[in-house]
Structure formats: structure tokens, C-alpha cells
Design a protein around this motif. Structure first.
Motif, PDB file in Angstrom:
ATOM      1  N   GLU A 176       6.809  12.082   2.399  1.00  0.00           N
ATOM      2  CA  GLU A 176       6.667  12.835   3.390  1.00  0.00           C
ATOM      3  C   GLU A 176       5.665  12.603   4.293  1.00  0.00           C
ATOM      4  O   GLU A 176       5.438  12.809   5.446  1.00  0.00           O
ATOM      5  N   LYS A 177       4.600  11.644   4.203  1.00  0.00           N
ATOM      6  CA  LYS A 177       3.531  11.420   5.120  1.00  0.00           C
ATOM      7  C   LYS A 177       3.802  10.483   5.997  1.00  0.00           C
ATOM      8  O   LYS A 177       4.926   9.852   6.116  1.00  0.00           O
ATOM      9  N   SER A 178       3.015  10.048   6.927  1.00  0.00           N
ATOM     10  CA  SER A 178       3.153   9.262   7.994  1.00  0.00           C
ATOM     11  C   SER A 178       3.356   7.696   7.421  1.00  0.00           C
ATOM     12  O   SER A 178       2.542   7.488   6.469  1.00  0.00           O
ATOM     13  N   LEU A 179       4.400   7.070   7.867  1.00  0.00           N
ATOM     14  CA  LEU A 179       4.638   5.849   7.244  1.00  0.00           C
ATOM     15  C   LEU A 179       3.633   4.743   7.703  1.00  0.00           C
ATOM     16  O   LEU A 179       4.005   4.087   8.642  1.00  0.00           O
ATOM     17  N   ASN A 180       2.613   4.379   7.119  1.00  0.00           N
ATOM     18  CA  ASN A 180       1.534   3.331   7.230  1.00  0.00           C
ATOM     19  C   ASN A 180       1.102   2.943   5.805  1.00  0.00           C
ATOM     20  O   ASN A 180       1.366   3.713   5.021  1.00  0.00           O
ATOM     21  N   TYR A 181       0.376   1.529   5.810  1.00  0.00           N
ATOM     22  CA  TYR A 181       0.400   1.098   4.558  1.00  0.00           C
ATOM     23  C   TYR A 181      -0.730   1.908   3.892  1.00  0.00           C
ATOM     24  O   TYR A 181      -0.709   2.120   2.726  1.00  0.00           O
ATOM     25  N   LYS A 182      -1.599   2.731   4.355  1.00  0.00           N
ATOM     26  CA  LYS A 182      -2.838   3.118   3.881  1.00  0.00           C
ATOM     27  C   LYS A 182      -2.158   4.369   3.044  1.00  0.00           C
ATOM     28  O   LYS A 182      -2.497   4.801   1.921  1.00  0.00           O
ATOM     29  N   ASN A 183      -1.436   5.366   3.692  1.00  0.00           N
ATOM     30  CA  ASN A 183      -0.678   6.495   3.090  1.00  0.00           C
ATOM     31  C   ASN A 183       0.166   5.868   1.889  1.00  0.00           C
ATOM     32  O   ASN A 183       0.377   6.644   0.953  1.00  0.00           O
ATOM     33  N   LEU A 184       0.881   4.914   2.039  1.00  0.00           N
ATOM     34  CA  LEU A 184       1.828   4.407   1.093  1.00  0.00           C
ATOM     35  C   LEU A 184       1.084   3.888  -0.217  1.00  0.00           C
ATOM     36  O   LEU A 184       1.335   4.107  -1.356  1.00  0.00           O
ATOM     37  N   LYS A 185       0.081   3.376   0.043  1.00  0.00           N
ATOM     38  CA  LYS A 185      -0.804   2.754  -1.064  1.00  0.00           C
ATOM     39  C   LYS A 185      -1.422   4.082  -1.762  1.00  0.00           C
ATOM     40  O   LYS A 185      -1.485   3.925  -2.981  1.00  0.00           O
ATOM     41  N   LYS A 186      -1.884   5.044  -1.055  1.00  0.00           N
ATOM     42  CA  LYS A 186      -2.542   6.170  -1.834  1.00  0.00           C
ATOM     43  C   LYS A 186      -1.246   6.585  -2.808  1.00  0.00           C
ATOM     44  O   LYS A 186      -1.671   7.181  -3.936  1.00  0.00           O
ATOM     45  N   ALA A 187      -0.179   6.847  -2.419  1.00  0.00           N
ATOM     46  CA  ALA A 187       0.965   7.301  -3.148  1.00  0.00           C
ATOM     47  C   ALA A 187       1.282   6.358  -4.272  1.00  0.00           C
ATOM     48  O   ALA A 187       1.382   6.939  -5.541  1.00  0.00           O
ATOM     49  N   LEU A 188       1.274   5.102  -4.181  1.00  0.00           N
ATOM     50  CA  LEU A 188       1.582   4.197  -5.061  1.00  0.00           C
ATOM     51  C   LEU A 188       0.492   4.142  -6.281  1.00  0.00           C
ATOM     52  O   LEU A 188       0.916   4.159  -7.265  1.00  0.00           O
ATOM     53  N   GLU A 189      -0.690   4.243  -5.682  1.00  0.00           N
ATOM     54  CA  GLU A 189      -1.886   4.071  -6.498  1.00  0.00           C
ATOM     55  C   GLU A 189      -1.946   5.139  -7.584  1.00  0.00           C
ATOM     56  O   GLU A 189      -2.072   5.122  -8.765  1.00  0.00           O
ATOM     57  N   LYS A 190      -1.359   6.372  -7.184  1.00  0.00           N
ATOM     58  CA  LYS A 190      -1.372   7.741  -8.281  1.00  0.00           C
ATOM     59  C   LYS A 190      -0.208   7.269  -9.236  1.00  0.00           C
ATOM     60  O   LYS A 190      -0.119   8.062 -10.330  1.00  0.00           O
ATOM     61  N   LEU A 191       0.684   6.318  -9.177  1.00  0.00           N
ATOM     62  CA  LEU A 191       1.737   6.237 -10.075  1.00  0.00           C
ATOM     63  C   LEU A 191       1.597   5.161 -11.074  1.00  0.00           C
ATOM     64  O   LEU A 191       2.082   4.923 -11.881  1.00  0.00           O
ATOM     65  N   ILE A 192       0.385   4.405 -10.813  1.00  0.00           N
ATOM     66  CA  ILE A 192      -0.255   3.179 -11.639  1.00  0.00           C
ATOM     67  C   ILE A 192      -0.754   3.544 -12.974  1.00  0.00           C
ATOM     68  O   ILE A 192      -1.547   4.494 -12.792  1.00  0.00           O
TER      69      ILE A 192
END
Length: 192
Positions: A176-192
């Protein structure tokens, strides 16, 4: 034209879906990755092209090529030109993202025309100039691929409430956040 497109989608929502065994999904990354990213995109969407230019290369380098994640590209055509381009990108049925990536990277070269026929001519000319060997007429008239593309759109609306492109789904949750790499990376890091 839009009414016709909507009628096709409604009609196809009533017939059975094509299985993944019949048509290969375009995807990149480790098939068994812990993180699955689904990208609902329209090939004529400039924001989708921006995603492929500005976000996807870093995502591929840090998550897809390292085996941490996989991305599945789902079709969500917003117009007939995107619909035909989606069918062409899926036509070789090899799961490879080369045609899809080229269509996004070079969007301004082929997304033009005042009619479906003109748009198709530009798309066909682009594919030939880029060296893609596809039977254009056969690809855009293939009913199984047509159903596959439209079913992606139907599933996006029904399952994920997709209403714009690009829409990113991470492990079945809408991003749901603004689609940029920084926001996407934050979301992905939480799942690793």
C-alpha cells in the motif's frame, strides 16, 4: 471499445480458468523463494514502465538474483493495445520476461496510434526491429492466451482488489505504500 472490453471480461469470468500447466507464468527468481511478489501491470501504463526502469533493476539484483524472492508478472491490460501486447509477451509460452521487459523499456517506441490497427502495426514493427521472432497474428488471435491474460485481470480485481497499475502484492498482501525501491525494500526486509 471500452464497453466491448468490459463485456469480454465479464463473459470470461463465467468460464473455467486455464491452468498454470497449460500456459507458463512470466516470472523471475527462485521458484521456491520465501517471498513471492506479484506485479499487476498494463503494458501501456507509464507508471509500470517507470517501475521497470527505476525499481525492478535493484529488486532483481538484491532479491531475485540472490534467490530471496521471485516475482510473477500478471497482466492487467487497461486498453486494447496493452491487451495485444500482453498476448504477445505471453505467446512463446516459455515464462521468459525478455519481451515483457523490452516492451516496458521501450514503451514510447510502440505505444502510439489512433486505432487498434495502427497500434498493432506499431507493436508488430517494434517486435521485428528488436529481433523478437513471434508470429504476431497467431499470438493476438490465440484464444487460450487471450483467456489467460483476461483471467489475470479478473483475478486481480476479485482476489486483490486491484484498481490501478502497477499494483504489487507481497506474499498475498497488497503493498500500500508509495512504490519506490526504498519502501519496497523495507517491506521485503521484514519478511526475510
Amino acid at each position: 471499445m471500452k464497453k466491448f472490453f468490459i463485456l469480454i471480461i465479464i463473459f470470461l469470468s463465467t468460464i473455467s480458468k486455464i491452468t498454470a500447466d497449460e500456459i507458463k507464468r512470466i516470472s523471475v527468481g527462485n521458484v521456491d523463494a520465501k517471498i513471492t511478489i506479484i506485479a499487476f501491470e498494463s503494458l501501456t501504463c507509464s507508471h509500470c514502465a517507470d517501475f521497470h526502469k527505476d525499481v525492478y533493476p535493484q529488486l532483481k539484483k538484491e532479491y531475485l538474483d540472490t534467490g530471496l524472492a521471485k516475482i510473477e508478472f500478471r497482466h492487467f491490460p487497461l486498453d486494447i493495445a496493452a491487451f495485444n501486447a500482453s498476448k504477445v509477451s505471453q505467446c512463446k509460452n516459455d515464462g521468459d520476461s525478455s519481451i515483457l521487459n523490452s516492451l516496458f523499456s521501450n514503451q514510447q517506441k510502440w505505444v502510439k496510434g489512433n486505432s487498434v490497427e495502427e497500434a498493432n502495426k506499431n507493436l508488430q514493427k517494434f517486435l521485428v526491429n528488436e529481433g523478437f521472432n513471434v508470429d504476431f497474428e497467431k499470438c493476438i488471435k490465440n484464444e487460450e492466451i487471450e483467456d489467460f491474460v483476461l483471467n489475470d485481470r479478473i483475478d486481480g480485481v476479485k482476489k486483490y482488489k486491484v484498481n490501478a497499475t502497477p499494483t504489487i502484492i507481497i506474499n498475498n498482501e497488497k503493498f500500500e505504500k508509495s512504490l519506490n525501491y526504498k519502501n519496497l525494500k523495507k517491506a521485503l526486509e521484514k519478511l526475510i
